[in-house]
Design a protein around this motif. Structure first.
Motif, PDB file in Angstrom:
ATOM      1  N   LYS A  52      31.542  43.694  44.790  1.00  0.00           N
ATOM      2  CA  LYS A  52      32.035  43.633  43.318  1.00  0.00           C
ATOM      3  C   LYS A  52      33.187  44.280  43.086  1.00  0.00           C
ATOM      4  O   LYS A  52      33.660  45.221  43.785  1.00  0.00           O
ATOM      5  N   ARG A  53      34.102  43.821  42.402  1.00  0.00           N
ATOM      6  CA  ARG A  53      35.423  44.263  41.931  1.00  0.00           C
ATOM      7  C   ARG A  53      35.674  44.654  40.499  1.00  0.00           C
ATOM      8  O   ARG A  53      35.465  43.636  39.783  1.00  0.00           O
ATOM      9  N   LYS A  54      36.215  45.685  40.175  1.00  0.00           N
ATOM     10  CA  LYS A  54      36.432  46.101  38.748  1.00  0.00           C
ATOM     11  C   LYS A  54      38.005  46.351  38.767  1.00  0.00           C
ATOM     12  O   LYS A  54      38.578  46.670  39.581  1.00  0.00           O
ATOM     13  N   SER A  55      38.457  45.602  37.624  1.00  0.00           N
ATOM     14  CA  SER A  55      39.941  45.553  37.443  1.00  0.00           C
ATOM     15  C   SER A  55      40.318  46.586  36.281  1.00  0.00           C
ATOM     16  O   SER A  55      39.702  46.775  35.398  1.00  0.00           O
ATOM     17  N   VAL A  56      41.615  47.378  36.666  1.00  0.00           N
ATOM     18  CA  VAL A  56      42.432  48.071  35.869  1.00  0.00           C
ATOM     19  C   VAL A  56      43.521  47.492  35.849  1.00  0.00           C
ATOM     20  O   VAL A  56      44.306  47.448  36.500  1.00  0.00           O
ATOM     21  N   ALA A  57      43.783  47.330  34.398  1.00  0.00           N
ATOM     22  CA  ALA A  57      45.424  46.703  34.159  1.00  0.00           C
ATOM     23  C   ALA A  57      45.948  47.369  32.894  1.00  0.00           C
ATOM     24  O   ALA A  57      45.234  47.537  31.845  1.00  0.00           O
ATOM     25  N   PHE A  58      47.334  47.509  32.885  1.00  0.00           N
ATOM     26  CA  PHE A  58      47.784  48.070  31.879  1.00  0.00           C
ATOM     27  C   PHE A  58      47.125  49.442  31.437  1.00  0.00           C
ATOM     28  O   PHE A  58      47.231  49.598  30.223  1.00  0.00           O
ATOM     29  N   GLY A  59      46.802  50.283  32.313  1.00  0.00           N
ATOM     30  CA  GLY A  59      46.077  51.554  32.027  1.00  0.00           C
ATOM     31  C   GLY A  59      44.806  51.407  31.367  1.00  0.00           C
ATOM     32  O   GLY A  59      44.075  52.351  30.850  1.00  0.00           O
ATOM     33  N   GLN A  60      44.226  50.383  31.264  1.00  0.00           N
ATOM     34  CA  GLN A  60      42.701  49.804  30.977  1.00  0.00           C
ATOM     35  C   GLN A  60      41.620  49.397  31.755  1.00  0.00           C
ATOM     36  O   GLN A  60      41.943  48.354  32.538  1.00  0.00           O
ATOM     37  N   GLU A  61      40.700  49.796  31.617  1.00  0.00           N
ATOM     38  CA  GLU A  61      39.545  49.138  32.500  1.00  0.00           C
ATOM     39  C   GLU A  61      38.957  47.881  31.768  1.00  0.00           C
ATOM     40  O   GLU A  61      38.666  47.979  30.647  1.00  0.00           O
ATOM     41  N   PHE A  62      38.763  46.770  32.485  1.00  0.00           N
ATOM     42  CA  PHE A  62      38.232  45.423  31.726  1.00  0.00           C
ATOM     43  C   PHE A  62      36.634  45.062  32.295  1.00  0.00           C
ATOM     44  O   PHE A  62      36.576  45.433  33.505  1.00  0.00           O
ATOM     45  N   ASN A  63      36.091  45.023  31.286  1.00  0.00           N
ATOM     46  CA  ASN A  63      34.644  44.555  31.353  1.00  0.00           C
ATOM     47  C   ASN A  63      34.372  43.097  30.872  1.00  0.00           C
ATOM     48  O   ASN A  63      33.181  42.685  31.231  1.00  0.00           O
ATOM     49  N   TYR A  64      35.176  42.310  30.451  1.00  0.00           N
ATOM     50  CA  TYR A  64      35.038  40.936  30.011  1.00  0.00           C
ATOM     51  C   TYR A  64      36.114  40.097  30.234  1.00  0.00           C
ATOM     52  O   TYR A  64      37.234  40.688  30.631  1.00  0.00           O
ATOM     53  N   GLY A  65      35.994  38.905  30.151  1.00  0.00           N
ATOM     54  CA  GLY A  65      36.866  37.928  30.042  1.00  0.00           C
ATOM     55  C   GLY A  65      37.774  37.783  31.317  1.00  0.00           C
ATOM     56  O   GLY A  65      37.285  37.627  32.265  1.00  0.00           O
ATOM     57  N   VAL A  66      39.277  37.555  31.183  1.00  0.00           N
ATOM     58  CA  VAL A  66      40.000  37.077  32.304  1.00  0.00           C
ATOM     59  C   VAL A  66      39.849  38.200  33.538  1.00  0.00           C
ATOM     60  O   VAL A  66      39.839  37.816  34.673  1.00  0.00           O
ATOM     61  N   LEU A  67      39.760  39.351  33.067  1.00  0.00           N
ATOM     62  CA  LEU A  67      39.486  40.691  34.199  1.00  0.00           C
ATOM     63  C   LEU A  67      38.420  41.344  34.227  1.00  0.00           C
ATOM     64  O   LEU A  67      38.216  42.262  34.550  1.00  0.00           O
ATOM     65  N   LYS A  68      37.349  40.411  33.846  1.00  0.00           N
ATOM     66  CA  LYS A  68      35.859  40.978  33.881  1.00  0.00           C
ATOM     67  C   LYS A  68      35.471  41.398  35.266  1.00  0.00           C
ATOM     68  O   LYS A  68      36.048  40.752  36.263  1.00  0.00           O
TER      69      LYS A  68
END
Length: 251
Positions: free
Chosen positions: A110-126
Protein backbone atom coordinates in the motif's frame (compact mmCIF):
# COMPACT_ATOMS: atom_id res chain seq x y z
CA UNK A 1 24.94 -11.99 2.96
CA UNK A 2 21.52 -10.44 2.34
CA UNK A 3 19.16 -12.13 -0.10
CA UNK A 4 17.42 -8.83 -0.96
CA UNK A 5 18.46 -5.84 -3.09
CA UNK A 6 16.62 -2.53 -2.96
CA UNK A 7 16.67 -0.76 -6.36
CA UNK A 8 16.23 3.02 -6.57
CA UNK A 9 16.08 4.99 -9.85
CA UNK A 10 17.56 8.47 -9.65
CA UNK A 11 18.27 11.68 -11.50
CA UNK A 12 19.15 14.76 -9.48
CA UNK A 13 17.78 13.40 -6.21
CA UNK A 14 20.31 14.92 -3.79
CA UNK A 15 17.49 16.11 -1.52
CA UNK A 16 16.14 12.57 -1.12
CA UNK A 17 19.02 10.20 -1.67
CA UNK A 18 20.52 10.02 1.84
CA UNK A 19 17.16 9.51 3.55
CA UNK A 20 15.94 6.89 1.09
CA UNK A 21 19.18 4.88 1.34
CA UNK A 22 19.05 4.92 5.14
CA UNK A 23 15.40 3.88 4.94
CA UNK A 24 16.19 1.06 2.51
CA UNK A 25 18.99 -0.20 4.74
CA UNK A 26 16.40 -1.08 7.37
CA UNK A 27 15.60 -4.13 5.22
CA UNK A 28 18.97 -4.88 3.60
CA UNK A 29 22.55 -3.69 3.28
CA UNK A 30 22.39 -4.11 -0.51
CA UNK A 31 21.12 -0.92 -2.14
CA UNK A 32 21.48 -0.41 -5.91
CA UNK A 33 21.11 3.03 -7.47
CA UNK A 34 20.38 3.23 -11.20
CA UNK A 35 21.29 6.80 -12.10
CA UNK A 36 20.36 8.35 -15.44
CA UNK A 37 22.81 11.24 -15.48
CA UNK A 38 22.52 13.31 -12.32
CA UNK A 39 24.27 16.68 -12.45
CA UNK A 40 23.98 17.37 -8.71
CA UNK A 41 25.51 15.43 -5.78
CA UNK A 42 23.21 12.40 -6.04
CA UNK A 43 25.89 9.90 -7.08
CA UNK A 44 28.53 11.10 -4.60
CA UNK A 45 26.05 11.06 -1.72
CA UNK A 46 24.77 7.61 -2.69
CA UNK A 47 28.26 6.12 -2.75
CA UNK A 48 29.23 7.87 0.48
CA UNK A 49 26.23 6.26 2.17
CA UNK A 50 27.04 2.73 1.08
CA UNK A 51 24.99 2.26 -2.08
CA UNK A 52 26.27 0.79 -5.34
CA UNK A 53 25.69 3.10 -8.31
CA UNK A 54 25.32 2.04 -11.95
CA UNK A 55 24.57 4.29 -14.90
CA UNK A 56 22.12 4.02 -17.78
CA UNK A 57 21.54 6.95 -20.12
CA UNK A 58 17.99 8.26 -19.94
CA UNK A 59 15.94 7.45 -23.05
CA UNK A 60 12.43 8.26 -21.82
CA UNK A 61 11.78 4.66 -20.81
CA UNK A 62 11.10 3.94 -17.12
CA UNK A 63 10.47 0.25 -17.80
CA UNK A 64 13.89 -0.10 -19.44
CA UNK A 65 15.57 1.53 -16.44
CA UNK A 66 13.95 -0.99 -14.09
CA UNK A 67 14.88 -3.90 -16.35
CA UNK A 68 18.47 -2.65 -16.58
CA UNK A 69 18.67 -2.79 -12.78
CA UNK A 70 17.92 -6.53 -12.87
CA UNK A 71 21.18 -7.11 -14.76
CA UNK A 72 23.05 -5.92 -11.67
CA UNK A 73 21.00 -7.70 -8.98
CA UNK A 74 22.59 -10.89 -7.65
CA UNK A 75 20.21 -11.56 -4.75
CA UNK A 76 17.12 -13.81 -4.82
CA UNK A 77 14.77 -10.93 -4.06
CA UNK A 78 14.48 -7.41 -5.47
CA UNK A 79 12.49 -4.53 -4.00
CA UNK A 80 11.85 -1.36 -6.02
CA UNK A 81 11.65 1.91 -4.12
CA UNK A 82 11.43 5.44 -5.54
CA UNK A 83 13.68 8.18 -4.19
CA UNK A 84 10.69 10.08 -2.75
CA UNK A 85 9.25 7.02 -0.97
CA UNK A 86 9.83 5.74 2.57
CA UNK A 87 9.01 2.38 4.14
CA UNK A 88 7.15 2.59 7.44
CA UNK A 89 8.19 0.38 10.38
CA UNK A 90 5.44 -2.21 9.81
CA UNK A 91 6.32 -2.80 6.17
CA UNK A 92 10.01 -3.02 7.07
CA UNK A 93 9.33 -5.99 9.33
CA UNK A 94 7.00 -7.59 6.77
CA UNK A 95 9.64 -7.34 4.03
CA UNK A 96 12.37 -8.85 6.19
CA UNK A 97 10.14 -11.77 7.18
CA UNK A 98 9.07 -12.34 3.57
CA UNK A 99 12.61 -12.39 2.21
CA UNK A 100 13.58 -14.90 4.90
CA UNK A 101 10.57 -17.14 4.24
CA UNK A 102 11.54 -17.30 0.54
CA UNK A 103 8.14 -18.29 -0.89
CA UNK A 104 7.40 -18.32 -4.63
CA UNK A 105 5.29 -15.15 -4.60
CA UNK A 106 5.30 -11.48 -5.53
CA UNK A 107 4.14 -8.78 -3.14
CA UNK A 108 2.16 -5.58 -3.40
CA UNK A 109 2.48 -2.71 -0.91
CA UNK A 110 0.00 0.00 0.00
CA UNK A 111 1.23 3.51 -0.84
CA UNK A 112 0.00 6.76 0.71
CA UNK A 113 0.73 10.04 -1.05
CA UNK A 114 1.65 13.41 0.41
CA UNK A 115 1.74 16.31 -2.06
CA UNK A 116 1.96 20.07 -1.58
CA UNK A 117 2.08 19.48 2.17
CA UNK A 118 -1.21 17.54 2.28
CA UNK A 119 -1.98 13.83 2.65
CA UNK A 120 -4.47 12.62 0.02
CA UNK A 121 -7.12 9.99 0.63
CA UNK A 122 -9.19 10.21 -2.56
CA UNK A 123 -9.01 10.98 -6.27
CA UNK A 124 -5.81 11.21 -8.28
CA UNK A 125 -3.48 10.64 -5.34
CA UNK A 126 -5.60 8.30 -3.24
CA UNK A 127 -3.80 5.39 -1.55
CA UNK A 128 -3.00 2.65 -4.04
CA UNK A 129 -1.31 -0.74 -4.07
CA UNK A 130 1.91 -1.16 -6.01
CA UNK A 131 3.67 -4.49 -6.76
CA UNK A 132 7.28 -3.92 -5.64
CA UNK A 133 8.81 -7.09 -4.15
CA UNK A 134 9.72 -9.95 -6.50
CA UNK A 135 11.92 -12.94 -7.03
CA UNK A 136 14.63 -11.37 -9.17
CA UNK A 137 14.51 -13.96 -11.96
CA UNK A 138 10.72 -13.91 -12.20
CA UNK A 139 9.97 -10.30 -13.12
CA UNK A 140 10.40 -7.87 -15.99
CA UNK A 141 8.87 -4.47 -16.71
CA UNK A 142 6.82 -3.11 -19.61
CA UNK A 143 5.77 0.40 -20.74
CA UNK A 144 7.89 3.51 -21.02
CA UNK A 145 5.74 5.55 -18.63
CA UNK A 146 3.36 4.27 -15.94
CA UNK A 147 5.47 1.14 -16.22
CA UNK A 148 4.22 -2.09 -14.72
CA UNK A 149 5.83 -5.40 -13.73
CA UNK A 150 5.07 -8.70 -15.42
CA UNK A 151 5.37 -11.61 -13.01
CA UNK A 152 3.46 -14.90 -12.92
CA UNK A 153 4.01 -15.59 -9.22
CA UNK A 154 1.00 -15.40 -6.90
CA UNK A 155 0.38 -11.82 -5.76
CA UNK A 156 -0.12 -11.03 -2.08
CA UNK A 157 -0.32 -7.78 -0.10
CA UNK A 158 2.11 -7.08 2.72
CA UNK A 159 1.15 -5.36 5.98
CA UNK A 160 2.25 -1.76 6.35
CA UNK A 161 2.67 0.94 3.75
CA UNK A 162 4.99 3.21 1.78
CA UNK A 163 4.86 6.96 2.37
CA UNK A 164 5.11 8.71 -0.99
CA UNK A 165 6.30 12.30 -0.72
CA UNK A 166 5.45 13.33 -4.25
CA UNK A 167 5.08 16.86 -5.64
CA UNK A 168 6.59 19.47 -3.34
CA UNK A 169 5.83 22.39 -5.68
CA UNK A 170 4.07 23.28 -8.90
CA UNK A 171 7.26 23.64 -10.91
CA UNK A 172 8.06 20.00 -10.15
CA UNK A 173 4.51 18.99 -11.10
CA UNK A 174 4.72 20.90 -14.39
CA UNK A 175 8.05 19.26 -15.23
CA UNK A 176 6.60 15.78 -14.73
CA UNK A 177 3.40 16.82 -16.54
CA UNK A 178 5.41 17.72 -19.65
CA UNK A 179 7.74 14.73 -19.37
CA UNK A 180 5.07 12.08 -18.87
CA UNK A 181 2.62 13.39 -21.48
CA UNK A 182 5.38 13.52 -24.09
CA UNK A 183 6.62 10.00 -23.35
CA UNK A 184 3.05 8.67 -23.48
CA UNK A 185 2.28 10.39 -26.79
CA UNK A 186 5.49 9.25 -28.52
CA UNK A 187 5.08 5.68 -27.30
CA UNK A 188 1.38 5.55 -28.23
CA UNK A 189 2.05 6.94 -31.71
CA UNK A 190 4.79 4.34 -32.27
CA UNK A 191 2.32 1.61 -31.26
CA UNK A 192 -0.21 2.81 -33.84
CA UNK A 193 -2.68 4.55 -31.55
CA UNK A 194 -4.67 7.35 -33.26
CA UNK A 195 -7.23 9.81 -31.90
CA UNK A 196 -9.16 12.96 -32.87
CA UNK A 197 -10.07 16.11 -30.93
CA UNK A 198 -13.54 14.86 -30.02
CA UNK A 199 -12.13 11.70 -28.45
CA UNK A 200 -9.37 13.69 -26.76
CA UNK A 201 -11.87 15.93 -24.98
CA UNK A 202 -14.06 12.94 -24.20
CA UNK A 203 -11.19 11.14 -22.48
CA UNK A 204 -10.30 14.30 -20.55
CA UNK A 205 -13.85 14.95 -19.36
CA UNK A 206 -14.24 11.34 -18.27
CA UNK A 207 -10.89 11.58 -16.47
CA UNK A 208 -12.13 14.56 -14.47
CA UNK A 209 -15.43 12.87 -13.58
CA UNK A 210 -13.61 9.70 -12.60
CA UNK A 211 -11.19 11.49 -10.26
CA UNK A 212 -13.47 14.16 -8.81
CA UNK A 213 -16.71 12.16 -8.46
CA UNK A 214 -16.23 8.42 -8.89
CA UNK A 215 -12.99 8.37 -6.87
CA UNK A 216 -14.29 11.14 -4.56
CA UNK A 217 -11.43 13.57 -5.14
CA UNK A 218 -13.58 16.47 -3.97
CA UNK A 219 -13.51 14.98 -0.46
CA UNK A 220 -9.85 16.04 -0.25
CA UNK A 221 -11.05 19.65 -0.35
CA UNK A 222 -9.74 22.39 -2.59
CA UNK A 223 -6.54 20.54 -3.42
CA UNK A 224 -8.53 17.44 -4.29
CA UNK A 225 -10.59 19.47 -6.77
CA UNK A 226 -7.44 21.11 -8.11
CA UNK A 227 -5.79 17.74 -8.71
CA UNK A 228 -8.93 16.49 -10.48
CA UNK A 229 -8.79 19.55 -12.76
CA UNK A 230 -5.11 18.87 -13.34
CA UNK A 231 -5.98 15.32 -14.35
CA UNK A 232 -8.35 16.76 -16.97
CA UNK A 233 -5.51 18.83 -18.46
CA UNK A 234 -3.01 15.97 -18.15
CA UNK A 235 -5.30 13.64 -20.07
CA UNK A 236 -6.15 16.27 -22.68
CA UNK A 237 -2.51 17.24 -23.20
CA UNK A 238 -1.25 13.70 -23.78
CA UNK A 239 -3.87 13.24 -26.49
CA UNK A 240 -3.16 16.69 -28.00
CA UNK A 241 0.51 15.73 -28.24
CA UNK A 242 -0.52 12.48 -29.95
CA UNK A 243 -2.64 14.47 -32.43
CA UNK A 244 0.35 16.73 -33.09
CA UNK A 245 2.47 13.69 -33.94
CA UNK A 246 -0.28 12.39 -36.22
CA UNK A 247 -0.35 15.70 -38.14
CA UNK A 248 3.43 15.75 -38.50
CA UNK A 249 3.35 12.17 -39.74
CA UNK A 250 0.82 13.07 -42.44
CA UNK A 251 2.99 15.87 -43.86
Amino acid sequence: MSNLTVVILTKNEEKNIVDVIHNAKQVTETVLIVDSGSTDNTVALAEANGAKVVYRAWDNDFGAQRNFALQHVTTKWVLYLDADERLNSKIVEAIKMTATADEQKQYSIKRKSVAFGQEFNYGVLKPDFVPRLFKTKNVHWVNKVHEKPVCEDKLEVLDGYIEHYTYTGWQQWLHKFDQYTTIWAVDSYAKGKRVNLTKAFGHAVFGFIQMAILKKGILDGGMGLAMSCNHFFYTLMKYLKLIELQRKGEN
